[in-house]
Design a protein around this motif. Structure first.
Motif, PDB file in Angstrom:
ATOM      1  N   LEU A 143       0.757  -1.221  -0.057  1.00 26.50           N
ATOM      2  CA  LEU A 143       0.156   0.140   0.023  1.00 26.50           C
ATOM      3  C   LEU A 143       0.914   1.174  -0.037  1.00 26.50           C
ATOM      4  O   LEU A 143       0.589   2.284  -0.631  1.00 26.50           O
ATOM      5  CB  LEU A 143      -1.074   0.121   1.311  1.00 26.50           C
ATOM      6  CG  LEU A 143      -1.950  -1.044   1.225  1.00 26.50           C
ATOM      7  CD1 LEU A 143      -2.663  -0.924   2.709  1.00 26.50           C
ATOM      8  CD2 LEU A 143      -3.001  -0.860   0.127  1.00 26.50           C
ATOM      9  N   SER A 144       1.795   1.048   0.768  1.00 23.36           N
ATOM     10  CA  SER A 144       2.799   2.294   0.749  1.00 23.36           C
ATOM     11  C   SER A 144       3.642   2.582  -0.682  1.00 23.36           C
ATOM     12  O   SER A 144       4.237   3.630  -0.863  1.00 23.36           O
ATOM     13  CB  SER A 144       3.767   2.407   1.854  1.00 23.36           C
ATOM     14  OG  SER A 144       5.080   1.428   1.585  1.00 23.36           O
ATOM     15  N   ALA A 145       4.062   1.458  -1.381  1.00 22.09           N
ATOM     16  CA  ALA A 145       4.643   1.568  -2.474  1.00 22.09           C
ATOM     17  C   ALA A 145       3.734   2.148  -3.617  1.00 22.09           C
ATOM     18  O   ALA A 145       4.065   3.036  -4.407  1.00 22.09           O
ATOM     19  CB  ALA A 145       5.267   0.327  -2.768  1.00 22.09           C
ATOM     20  N   GLU A 153      -8.599   1.022  -7.366  1.00 20.74           N
ATOM     21  CA  GLU A 153      -7.222   0.880  -7.356  1.00 20.74           C
ATOM     22  C   GLU A 153      -6.755  -0.174  -6.114  1.00 20.74           C
ATOM     23  O   GLU A 153      -5.857  -0.819  -6.416  1.00 20.74           O
ATOM     24  CB  GLU A 153      -6.497   2.253  -7.296  1.00 20.74           C
ATOM     25  CG  GLU A 153      -6.359   3.195  -8.140  1.00 20.74           C
ATOM     26  CD  GLU A 153      -5.875   4.207  -8.298  1.00 20.74           C
ATOM     27  OE1 GLU A 153      -5.673   5.149  -9.283  1.00 20.74           O
ATOM     28  OE2 GLU A 153      -5.715   4.751  -7.054  1.00 20.74           O
ATOM     29  N   LEU A 154      -7.368   0.131  -4.986  1.00 19.05           N
ATOM     30  CA  LEU A 154      -7.030  -0.597  -3.720  1.00 19.05           C
ATOM     31  C   LEU A 154      -7.340  -1.955  -4.067  1.00 19.05           C
ATOM     32  O   LEU A 154      -6.481  -2.966  -3.597  1.00 19.05           O
ATOM     33  CB  LEU A 154      -8.167  -0.228  -2.694  1.00 19.05           C
ATOM     34  CG  LEU A 154      -7.681  -0.755  -1.348  1.00 19.05           C
ATOM     35  CD1 LEU A 154      -6.289  -0.447  -0.797  1.00 19.05           C
ATOM     36  CD2 LEU A 154      -8.638  -0.003  -0.423  1.00 19.05           C
ATOM     37  N   MET A 155      -8.130  -2.525  -5.050  1.00 17.80           N
ATOM     38  CA  MET A 155      -8.754  -3.492  -5.266  1.00 17.80           C
ATOM     39  C   MET A 155      -7.784  -4.226  -6.186  1.00 17.80           C
ATOM     40  O   MET A 155      -7.528  -5.609  -6.350  1.00 17.80           O
ATOM     41  CB  MET A 155      -9.920  -3.873  -5.849  1.00 17.80           C
ATOM     42  CG  MET A 155     -11.320  -3.490  -4.799  1.00 17.80           C
ATOM     43  SD  MET A 155     -11.574  -4.834  -3.650  1.00 17.80           S
ATOM     44  CE  MET A 155     -11.890  -6.404  -4.655  1.00 17.80           C
ATOM     45  N   GLN A 156      -6.662  -3.619  -6.651  1.00 14.15           N
ATOM     46  CA  GLN A 156      -5.585  -4.250  -7.623  1.00 14.15           C
ATOM     47  C   GLN A 156      -4.315  -4.763  -6.696  1.00 14.15           C
ATOM     48  O   GLN A 156      -3.510  -5.187  -7.170  1.00 14.15           O
ATOM     49  CB  GLN A 156      -5.398  -3.341  -8.638  1.00 14.15           C
ATOM     50  CG  GLN A 156      -6.241  -2.896  -9.665  1.00 14.15           C
ATOM     51  CD  GLN A 156      -5.564  -2.070 -10.650  1.00 14.15           C
ATOM     52  OE1 GLN A 156      -4.833  -2.024 -11.142  1.00 14.15           O
ATOM     53  NE2 GLN A 156      -6.496  -0.951 -10.874  1.00 14.15           N
ATOM     54  N   ILE A 157      -4.424  -4.463  -5.322  1.00 13.65           N
ATOM     55  CA  ILE A 157      -3.368  -4.824  -4.315  1.00 13.65           C
ATOM     56  C   ILE A 157      -3.540  -6.198  -4.264  1.00 13.65           C
ATOM     57  O   ILE A 157      -4.416  -6.723  -3.563  1.00 13.65           O
ATOM     58  CB  ILE A 157      -3.300  -3.802  -3.146  1.00 13.65           C
ATOM     59  CG1 ILE A 157      -3.159  -2.301  -3.598  1.00 13.65           C
ATOM     60  CG2 ILE A 157      -2.343  -4.545  -2.150  1.00 13.65           C
ATOM     61  CD1 ILE A 157      -2.147  -2.057  -4.266  1.00 13.65           C
ATOM     62  N   PRO A 158      -2.637  -7.320  -4.486  1.00 17.72           N
ATOM     63  CA  PRO A 158      -2.685  -8.435  -4.253  1.00 17.72           C
ATOM     64  C   PRO A 158      -3.014  -8.967  -2.571  1.00 17.72           C
ATOM     65  O   PRO A 158      -2.421  -8.115  -1.980  1.00 17.72           O
ATOM     66  CB  PRO A 158      -1.535  -9.255  -4.392  1.00 17.72           C
ATOM     67  CG  PRO A 158      -0.757  -8.100  -5.236  1.00 17.72           C
ATOM     68  CD  PRO A 158      -1.342  -6.705  -5.153  1.00 17.72           C
ATOM     69  N   GLY A 159      -4.257  -9.619  -2.553  1.00 17.95           N
ATOM     70  CA  GLY A 159      -4.664 -10.044  -1.392  1.00 17.95           C
ATOM     71  C   GLY A 159      -5.453  -9.214  -0.601  1.00 17.95           C
ATOM     72  O   GLY A 159      -6.121  -9.391   0.366  1.00 17.95           O
ATOM     73  N   TRP A 160      -5.841  -8.131  -1.118  1.00 18.27           N
ATOM     74  CA  TRP A 160      -7.065  -7.288  -0.734  1.00 18.27           C
ATOM     75  C   TRP A 160      -8.274  -7.641  -1.410  1.00 18.27           C
ATOM     76  O   TRP A 160      -8.544  -7.161  -2.790  1.00 18.27           O
ATOM     77  CB  TRP A 160      -6.386  -5.579  -0.886  1.00 18.27           C
ATOM     78  CG  TRP A 160      -7.415  -4.652  -0.421  1.00 18.27           C
ATOM     79  CD1 TRP A 160      -8.779  -4.349  -0.824  1.00 18.27           C
ATOM     80  CD2 TRP A 160      -7.432  -4.275   0.839  1.00 18.27           C
ATOM     81  NE1 TRP A 160      -9.243  -3.274  -0.037  1.00 18.27           N
ATOM     82  CE2 TRP A 160      -8.500  -3.257   1.151  1.00 18.27           C
ATOM     83  CE3 TRP A 160      -6.397  -4.119   1.707  1.00 18.27           C
ATOM     84  CZ2 TRP A 160      -8.404  -2.483   2.445  1.00 18.27           C
ATOM     85  CZ3 TRP A 160      -6.423  -3.574   2.978  1.00 18.27           C
ATOM     86  CH2 TRP A 160      -7.498  -2.893   3.246  1.00 18.27           C
ATOM     87  N   TYR A 168     -12.404  -2.154   5.813  1.00 16.95           N
ATOM     88  CA  TYR A 168     -11.405  -1.323   6.033  1.00 16.95           C
ATOM     89  C   TYR A 168     -11.227  -0.313   4.581  1.00 16.95           C
ATOM     90  O   TYR A 168     -10.342   0.813   4.943  1.00 16.95           O
ATOM     91  CB  TYR A 168     -10.042  -1.878   6.353  1.00 16.95           C
ATOM     92  CG  TYR A 168     -10.192  -2.955   7.192  1.00 16.95           C
ATOM     93  CD1 TYR A 168     -10.806  -2.958   8.379  1.00 16.95           C
ATOM     94  CD2 TYR A 168      -9.775  -4.502   6.867  1.00 16.95           C
ATOM     95  CE1 TYR A 168     -10.800  -4.032   9.326  1.00 16.95           C
ATOM     96  CE2 TYR A 168      -9.731  -5.436   7.895  1.00 16.95           C
ATOM     97  CZ  TYR A 168     -10.484  -5.167   8.949  1.00 16.95           C
ATOM     98  OH  TYR A 168     -10.639  -6.195   9.756  1.00 16.95           O
ATOM     99  N   GLY A 169     -11.618  -0.417   3.635  1.00 16.56           N
ATOM    100  CA  GLY A 169     -11.099   0.374   2.512  1.00 16.56           C
ATOM    101  C   GLY A 169     -11.281   1.777   2.593  1.00 16.56           C
ATOM    102  O   GLY A 169     -10.371   2.592   2.174  1.00 16.56           O
TER     103      GLY A 169
END
Length: 337
Positions: A143-145, A153-160, A168-169
């Protein structure tokens, strides 16, 4: 001694440009397995080191795979590959997933990571969950990177996934929204940006960590069985193995499922519990099922039982778990023991 497996490794790139060779062998003699690494240029006399020696096939294979991951992370390439693969997969999606994780861990924004960690700590406390169940450190580094600013966009992070998005979104985006970013979504650029050598080393480090965890768990199991055989109590086991009480009880339940005899420990722990009280627990398990212990606790001790936090409540749950082990082993018949 019989050699049952032999493989040659090669590492290039020395100061003189010469290749460095080593051999890895698995040997067996009278039921004792040995895993031996032989490197003529290694630091040990004769270049030979033993990664494992003992009678357990499972432990031998874990030590073998852990050592292979370490050496391949150092740049050794095997003549015969595939030693670390439980199953072969050409899944491009899995490789992309891993690359996104790798880049995220190596390019995280420390300031944003700390802000996300502060949020995670407060969130975990408010919902009474372990912090890692809210989000792992790996997730926070990604998330920080990548700094997602929109839900998609958040949904493209693996594991989210959907569950974390719903829970928590909005709060996570409120944290990331205070930071700028230099990259973009979608994350299809990561594979081109990532140094292949860095990625390969990272992959083998993940495998090394995985097998190291398995080695530690196997050693923990040996220590636990030894302590049980010595007649130690749960309190003494907890002090010796250094596990949280709930984790220790889960380990004991797993040992029981694997067929180890825990009856001496159960007998010792329940010696001060009246037979009539044990029967009440047994009857509750028969009538309510053995999947969840909280309803059993309420049936036997009343709903006020959970008001007494700390060791008193821990003791009640320990006893319920131990009686449940007996109950499951008996197939749920009418006898307590």
């Amino acid at each position: 001694m019989q050699v049952v497996f032999l493989n040659t490794f090669e590492k290039s790139g020395g100061e003189d440009g010469a290749a460095r060779e080593a051999q890895l062998s698995i040997c067996e003699q009278n039921g004792v397995w040995s895993v031996i690494w032989t490197d003529a240029d290694g630091p040990l006399d004769g270049g030979q080191s033993a990664w494992y020696e003992g009678g357990s096939w499972e432990e031998m294979m874990t030590a073998f795979r852990h050592g292979v991951a370490v050496r391949m992370g150092e740049g050794f390439a095997p003549l015969i590959d595939g030693m670390l693969e439980e199953r072969r997969s050409a899944d491009a999606g899995a490789a992309q997933y891993a690359m996104i994780q790798c880049y995220g861990e190596m390019n995280g924004n420390a300031e944003l990571f700390n802000a996300l960690r502060d949020w995670r700590r407060a969130k975990a406390a408010s919902i009474k969950k372990s912090a890692y169940l809210v989000a792992t450190n790996r997730m926070l580094w990604m998330l920080s990177a990548y700094v997602p600013l929109q839900p998609e966009e958040l949904m493209q992070i693996p594991g989210w996934g959907e569950a974390k998005q719903a829970a928590y979104g909005a709060e996570v985006l409120a944290v990331t929204g205070a930071f700028g970013r230099e990259t973009s979504f979608p994350l299809d650029w990561v594979a081109d940006r990532l140094d292949p050598k860095v990625y390969t080393k990272w992959v083998f480090k993940q495998k090394e960590n995985k097998y190291k965890t398995q080695l530690d768990r196997q050693q923990e199991k040996r220590d636990l069985l030894r302590a049980i055989a010595e007649g130690k109590s749960i309190e003494e086991l907890q002090a010796e193995i250094e596990l949280p009480r709930r984790d220790l009880m889960e380990r004991l339940e797993k040992l029981d499922l694997e067929g180890y005899d825990l009856e001496p420990l159960i007998e010792k722990e329940l010696a001060s519990m009246p037979a009539s009280e044990q029967q009440l627990v047994w009857d509750a398990l028969q009538s309510m099922g053995d999947r969840y212990l909280r309803p059993v606790l309420h049936r036997v001790y009343g709903e006020d039982a959970e008001q007494g936090k700390g060791k008193g409540l821990d003791l009640l749950y320990d006893r319920l778990r131990l009686i449940r082990l007996r109950y499951r082993r008996s197939g749920g018949n009418d006898r307590v023991s």
